[in-house]
Design a protein around this motif. Structure first.
Motif: not given
Ligand code: NAD
Length: 287
Positions: A210-232
């Protein structure tokens, strides 16, 4: 509005500063009008220096209650008569209910989060949650999730001014609930990967995305996710953060913070009026 307000209309407030941008007055007044309930909800610019007087005013005017937002959430408890178990554990109040002069402080942010999960057919009870954050929103979620029966919570935060609060939250959850909570450094990305891999649900409870941290993510990249994980995501502006788009690309079920915002309001609405907020109508109005 002029036709709706009479000598019988009951007043509910919102005490915060700044507050003119808030969507809560529109949300609650729409719900009162839709259900034909004789209440009015108004925002008042109140900061720590005028908070005690404002609470005295609430008592004197026999207001039904009030919402409380920043900078007053962690301060207002001392002026009230009672606290709900979640408000006590969070050390924060976002809703005051006046029952015949007895003022009780509640925190509905975590209730709203848990209800938003249910509304999306997500059942986290008895399961493991990993969450980033130790501020107001994350703490409310962590405490309510533990009280409601989430089995295990792994909390990640950076070493900033919120770290001590995270330690305190973990201590309280482990002492006062059946949930097992553990705190980790958000900079330890391998640990984050391990805990996310072992979890049913991952929550970003920080302002990152969210502004002013828009475009950033606490999770570095896609490899941290798997399809069954629910992400909120707890942020809801922008509606879609970088983290949620990455999770969606992997095929994860995701949710933004709008549901939490709506249901924290609905929980307060129920406390004041005893009535359910017309959720489907409110979703249409808010979209
Ligand atoms: P806060 O200031 O109390 O907490 C901020 C949190 O973000 C802390 O955990 C802090 O460590 C973390 N943080 C800040 N900068 C960071 C960075 N660069 N990297 C990693 N972590 C960082 O704020 P809050 O009131 O808890 O709000 C957090 C977010 O939740 C905001 O986006 C807010 O809009 C949103 N929110 C949503 C709802 C809702 O109903 N959906 C309710 C309250 C807050």
């Amino acid at each position: 509005m002029a036709e709706r307000i009479t000598g019988h209309t009951e007043l509910i407030g919102l005490m915060a500063y700044p507050i003119r941008h808030s969507s809560s007055p529109a949300m609650h007044n729409e719900a009162f009008a839709y259900l034909g309930l004789d209440y009015a909800y108004l925002a008042f610019e109140v900061d720590n220096s005028t908070l005690e007087d404002a609470v005295k005013g609430l008592r004197a005017l026999k207001m039904v209650g009030s919402n409380v937002s920043m900078p007053n959430k962690t301060v207002v408890g001392q002026y009230l008569d009672k606290l709900s178990p979640a408000a006590e554990l969070c050390g924060a109040v976002n809703t005051i209910v006046n029952e015949d002069g007895v003022l009780t402080g509640h925190i509905t942010d975590g209730i709203g989060f848990m209800q938003a999960l249910k509304d999306n057919d997500i059942d986290v009870i008895g399961k493991k949650m990993t969450i980033a954050g130790a501020g107001g929103a994350a703490t409310a979620i962590e405490i309510q999730a533990a009280l409601d029966g989430v089995k295990e919570i792994s909390i990640f935060n950076i070493h900033d001014k919120f770290w001590a609060n995270a330690e305190e939250t973990v201590r309280k959850i482990n002492e006062k609930t059946n949930c097992k909570a553990t705190l980790y450094d958000l900079d330890d990305k391998e640990k984050l990967r391990e805990e996310m891999n072992d979890s049913y649900i991952f929550v970003n409870g920080t302002g990152v995305g969210m502004k002013p941290l828009e475009g950033m993510s606490v999770v570095p990249d896609k490899s941290f996710f798997r399809p069954e994980l629910i992400v909120i995501d707890v942020p809801y502006s922008p509606l879609e953060t970088k983290m949620r788009s990455m999770a969606k690309e992997v095929g994860c079920k995701t949710m933004n913070g709008l549901g939490m915002m709506l249901f924290q309001g609905a929980a307060a609405f129920k406390l004041w009026t005893g009535k359910e907020m017309p959720i489907e109508h409110m979703k249409e109005v808010l979209n």
